[in-house]
Design a protein around this motif. Structure first.
Motif: not given
Length: 487
Positions: A56-60, A78-83, A395-399
């Motif tokens: 597969g392909k992966y975005f890093v 480590t840079a895609k922490v959904n919080s 509140i803010c969220a990122n995913a």
């Protein structure tokens, strides 16, 4: 990491480079055929999309590592922490505690200022070995006879201490205070006026918490351990007091009398607060406040106080030091995790107290009226202290693509407004988000439909969810900023 524990500890390792910054580190168990991989991008600025062919392909993202279970399924980056990031709103508790009424009492110091301790030694002791965590405070007291000593004129007192804080008195008079930077050792120097005959030197050493990490952390000394302590007179003539007979006492008299405990504080002669009692060193302050209604967390705003400790209904809520102000030279308007770490990276709140608000657990509070007692060490104004409650405002969220974005308010509050939403490559941080180079135009409408009026909501972050069909973009992410309000 636990998913690949057996392979990591028993498998063989190999590395495969993809350009100058991307590396696939593979662990393989030849017996079972199991694999476990780490895909890293050490570029400090540029993201990378890595094609592992059948896997597969992966975005890093830049400066991050992806963990691939079976080398074909990303389980963490480590840079895609959904919080969720919550911006708290502090509200003055004016309904029950509009204005606090204060009283004060001096810390009794007659014995220590006269040099009377509980035990003595001809050396300068290490503080925490003697106090054994009973108190932050440790008294060092000695006397010096100047009769016929011509060199003890125009004298400077020099104290070499391993910290953390030192208050000095000579002949019952306060001569100064000093503290080290980041708990380091420091040298205290102040001119003193000695009288003919016997002079009493009283030093109060205070700790501000003890180190609890690193090698041999329990061996790190505190207090005036070994000194040396000098009286420096005319011609730089030094009189070493380190091996004098020193008298010692652990703790404050107020601590021994438990002034902080409402059960015993009635024995103290409390005086109504007046102008002369504001800004006093070594002073106890007392007030009462009613328990705020509701279930929101309760805090004390200690702005205006200097340094000391606080108790609510006899329960310690810790040390306070709002007069300790962070420097102004390390903060920046932006914060970027990428690249090598340095101590000043992403520093915030420059020029502000290291801590201003102090949590009071509701389990400490009574059903009606509570007693708040403060010990002020260096001088402050309790009239600025207030009782506040805290609730979540924004509140803010990122995913990232392929994950789930979750938003949640607390204490019965609901999501009342979507202030920003973007599926694409949005930029910025909570409170200052903006659209990136591409964006799905109906992002906000989609999020509003899923979340408005809800205490919490979840959104599947995928191109299909936002009407783009199967046109998956591995670098896409959803960012949402919302407002919580009472239902």
């Amino acid at each position: 990491i636990k998913l690949g524990e057996k392979i990591l500890t028993n498998g063989t390792r190999s590395d495969q480079n993809f350009g100058s910054s991307a590396t696939l580190t593979k662990f393989f168990n030849p017996t079972t055929g199991e694999r476990f991989c780490f895909l890293s991008n050490t570029d400090g600025k540029n993201d990378a999309t890595i094609d592992l062919q059948a896997d597969g392909k992966y975005f890093v993202p830049a400066w991050s590592v992806s963990i691939l279970d079976g080398c074909n399924k990303e389980v963490y980056n480590t840079a895609k922490v959904n919080s969720q990031t919550s911006m708290f709103v502090k509200e003055q508790n004016e309904k029950e505690n509009a204005q606090l009424s204060w009283a004060w009492a001096p810390e009794p110091m007659k014995d220590t200022l006269q040099g009377n301790g509980k035990f003595a030694a001809n050396l300068l002791l290490e503080q925490k070995r003697v106090t054994v965590d009973f108190s932050d405070y440790f008294w060092y007291m000695t006397s010096v006879d100047t009769n016929g000593t011509s060199s003890l004129q125009n004298v400077t007192l020099q104290v070499n201490t391993k910290g953390h804080v030192l208050h000095a008195f000579v002949n019952k008079r306060y001569i100064g205070s000093q503290w080290g930077s980041n708990g380091q050792s420091f040298v205290f120097e102040k001119p003193v006026l000695l009288k003919s005959g016997t002079n009493t030197i009283t030093l109060l050493s205070a700790t501000v918490g003890l180190k609890n990490y690193d090698a041999f952390y329990d061996m790190v000394p505190t207090g005036i351990d070994g000194g040396p302590i000098y009286l420096i007179g005319d011609g730089n003539v030094k009189t070493d007091l380190s091996s004098n007979l020193w008298s010692y006492k652990v703790g404050l008299n107020g601590e021994m009398k438990q002034i902080y405990n409402p059960m015993f504080s009635q024995r103290t002669n409390w005086i109504a607060l007046n102008q002369k009692s504001i800004g006093r060193r070594m002073t106890w302050y007392k007030t009462s406040f009613k328990t705020p209604g509701g279930i929101d967390p309760v805090v004390l705003d200690m702005q205006g106080m200097g340094k000391g400790q606080a108790w609510v209904n006899g329960q310690s809520i810790g040390r306070f030091w709002p007069s300790f102000i962070a420097g102004n030279d390390s903060c920046s308007a932006t914060c970027d995790y990428r690249g090598a770490y340095n101590p000043s990276k992403c520093v915030q709140n420059c020029g502000n107290p290291s801590q201003r608000w102090y949590h009071v657990p509701r389990s400490f509070l009574s059903s009606n009226t509570n007693t708040l007692i403060l010990f002020e060490e260096i001088g402050g104004n309790p009239q600025h202290v207030s009782v506040q409650t805290i609730t979540i405002g924004t509140i803010c969220a990122n995913a990232n693509e392929g994950s789930t974005l979750e938003l949640s308010c607390q204490g019965g509050h609901v999501i009342s407004e979507i202030q920003f939403a973007s599926y694409g490559n949005p930029e910025g941080k909570c409170g200052s988000f903006k659209q990136g180079s591409w964006d799905v135009t109906n992002s906000a409408l989609f999020v509003e439909k899923a979340c408005i009026g809800m205490e919490s909501c979840s959104i599947d972050v995928s191109a299909k969810s936002f009407g783009l069909g199967d046109a998956t973009n591995l670098s896409a992410r959803l960012v949402v900023q919302a407002l919580c309000a009472q239902n």
